[in-house]
Design a protein around this motif. Structure first.
Motif, short mmCIF file in Angstrom:
data_model
loop_
_atom_site.label_atom_id
_atom_site.label_comp_id
_atom_site.label_asym_id
_atom_site.label_seq_id
_atom_site.Cartn_x
_atom_site.Cartn_y
_atom_site.Cartn_z
N THR A 1 -7.12 -5.31 1.40
CA THR A 1 -7.75 -5.77 2.64
C THR A 1 -8.79 -4.76 3.09
N SER A 2 -8.44 -3.46 3.00
CA SER A 2 -9.42 -2.44 3.33
C SER A 2 -9.40 -1.37 2.25
N LEU A 3 -10.39 -1.43 1.38
CA LEU A 3 -10.46 -0.44 0.31
C LEU A 3 -10.69 0.97 0.85
N ALA A 4 -11.50 1.06 1.92
CA ALA A 4 -11.77 2.39 2.47
C ALA A 4 -10.49 3.02 2.99
N TYR A 5 -9.67 2.21 3.62
CA TYR A 5 -8.41 2.73 4.20
C TYR A 5 -7.46 3.21 3.10
N SER B 1 -25.24 -0.16 -0.33
CA SER B 1 -24.15 -0.54 0.57
C SER B 1 -24.68 -1.06 1.89
N GLU C 1 0.83 -1.21 0.00
CA GLU C 1 0.00 0.00 0.00
C GLU C 1 0.87 1.26 0.00
N ARG D 1 -17.99 8.46 2.12
CA ARG D 1 -17.11 8.10 3.24
C ARG D 1 -15.75 8.73 3.00
N LEU E 1 -18.05 3.46 -0.78
CA LEU E 1 -17.05 4.52 -0.61
C LEU E 1 -17.66 5.91 -0.70
N PRO F 1 -22.55 -1.32 6.89
CA PRO F 1 -21.64 -2.43 7.09
C PRO F 1 -21.57 -2.81 8.58
N TRP G 1 -18.93 -1.29 -4.32
CA TRP G 1 -17.85 -0.54 -3.68
C TRP G 1 -17.98 0.96 -3.87
N LYS H 1 -8.70 6.37 1.44
CA LYS H 1 -8.44 7.57 2.25
C LYS H 1 -6.97 7.98 2.13
#
Ligand SMILES: Cc1cc2nc3c(=O)[nH]c(=O)nc-3n(C[C@H](O)[C@H](O)[C@H](O)COP(=O)(O)O)c2cc1C
Length: 326
Positions: free
Chosen positions: A154-158, A287, A127, A214, A211, A290, A207, A161
């Protein structure tokens, strides 16, 4: 049906666009004649094929040739020209991005491809490679930078961001990688290209919807988008634009007109007069919240599946999708 009152305009990376329909990077966007045809058929912007830092074969576009293509596209098109870069070193990311900017591209899409097979390399390291590439480019150029994401994080949101904080103004969800098959006749690998199907667009829809808002970043939907209905769903999920490739390779560039017409009709049927007014309005529905609710829905979906229709047309459906019994 001509419905000029339907407003399909949108914006992406600070660029005002007449519609969300953008042909994505592929050999189709290589020739100037094809790009002109795309513009005539309603494309609101185009993404050129990727320039690779290390051209993988003699037929691949060389840097000077690529820069000439950007210049020619700028000269012959009125719609925005988005370049695509796939570099392998930080120096390469920054230097090629500067050349691309100088050649006149309106924006740059980073096609980062990083398949890690080393079990000793942790995801955070991979990453960081994405983040550093974005930082290198965003610090080197003034044009907006978007990142074409692979679907596997593993974490698309992370990561989304972090990429935004590193200077990305847009995310394309998702790139589609080509997986070789095994040919049982020759007992060798086969790299035959399999184009996408509409079934694959649920994944980006999901997704984008997750997202949306967010992370405050422009979202572009890609993979499996084939119809005006698909485009509308992506916008309702939160996409600014939708990138299309396979459907144009199969049906030809004029198919863009059909998709646009379908989009207008789908909007009319749903009572929508403007895409910007409804963007993201279904994001939470698609979504969901979650967490526990997500796990609950997943469990219910799996347990609720039953076979329906006649044996030759069998499809899986859930109890809730069944016709009410009369
Ligand atoms: C023959 C071919 C070449 C492609 N070349 C590129 C490329 O140079 N850079 C890139 O980012 N994506 C490239 N793509 C991926 C497409 O831009 C797109 O992301 C992918 O096909 C998913 O969209 P689709 O489902 O509409 O096909 C290529 C796709 C195809 C089929």
């Amino acid at each position: 049906m001509n419905t000029p009152a339907t407003d399909i305009s949108t914006h992406y990376l600070g660029l005002p666009l007449r519609s969300p329909l953008v042909p994505s990077a592929s050999p189709l966007t290589e020739r100037i004649e094809s790009l002109q045809e795309m513009e005539r058929c309603g494309a609101s912007a185009v993404v050129l094929p990727s320039l690779f830092e290390e051209p993988y074969d003699r037929d691949a576009l060389q840097p000077a040739e690529y820069l000439d293509k950007i210049k020619a596209a700028r000269e012959h098109l009125t719609i925005p020209v988005i370049a695509s870069l796939n570099a392998s070193t930080l120096k390469g990311w920054a230097e090629y991005a500067v050349m691309i900017e100088k050649a006149g591209a309106h924006a740059i899409e980073l096609n980062i491809y990083n398949l890690s097979l080393d079990p000793d390399v942790p995801p955070a390291f991979i990453e960081d490679g994405y983040v550093n590439a974005v930082k290198a480019v965003a610090e080197a150029v003034k044009i907006p930078v978007a990142v074409k994401l692979p679907p596997y994080f593993t974490s698309l949101a992370y990561i989304a961001k972090r990429l935004k904080e590193s200077g990305a103004k847009g995310l394309i969800c998702f790139n589609r990688f080509y997986q070789p098959d095994i040919d049982l006749l020759t007992l060798g690998s086969t790299y035959t290209l399999r184009l996408s199907t509409a079934a694959e667009n649920r994944f980006p829809l999901r997704w984008i919807s997750l997202l949306y808002q967010r992370i405050q970043i422009d979202l572009a939907a890609n993979t499996g988008i084939r119809s005006g209905e698909d485009v509308l769903k992506m916008v309702l999920g939160g996409a600014c634009i939708t990138q299309v490739c396979s459907v144009l390779m199969q049906r030809g560039i004029p198919w863009l007109r059909k998709i646009e017409q379908e989009l207008r009709e789908a909007m009319e049927e749903s009572g929508y007069s403007s895409l910007s007014q409804v963007r993201g309005s279904f994001s939470s529905q698609v979504s969901g919240e979650p967490g526990e609710a997500e796990r609950d829905e997943y469990r219910k979906a799996l347990q609720g599946y039953i076979l329906s229709r006649s044996p030759d047309q069998r499809v899986l459906t859930t109890h809730s999708q069944q016709e009410p019994s009369s």
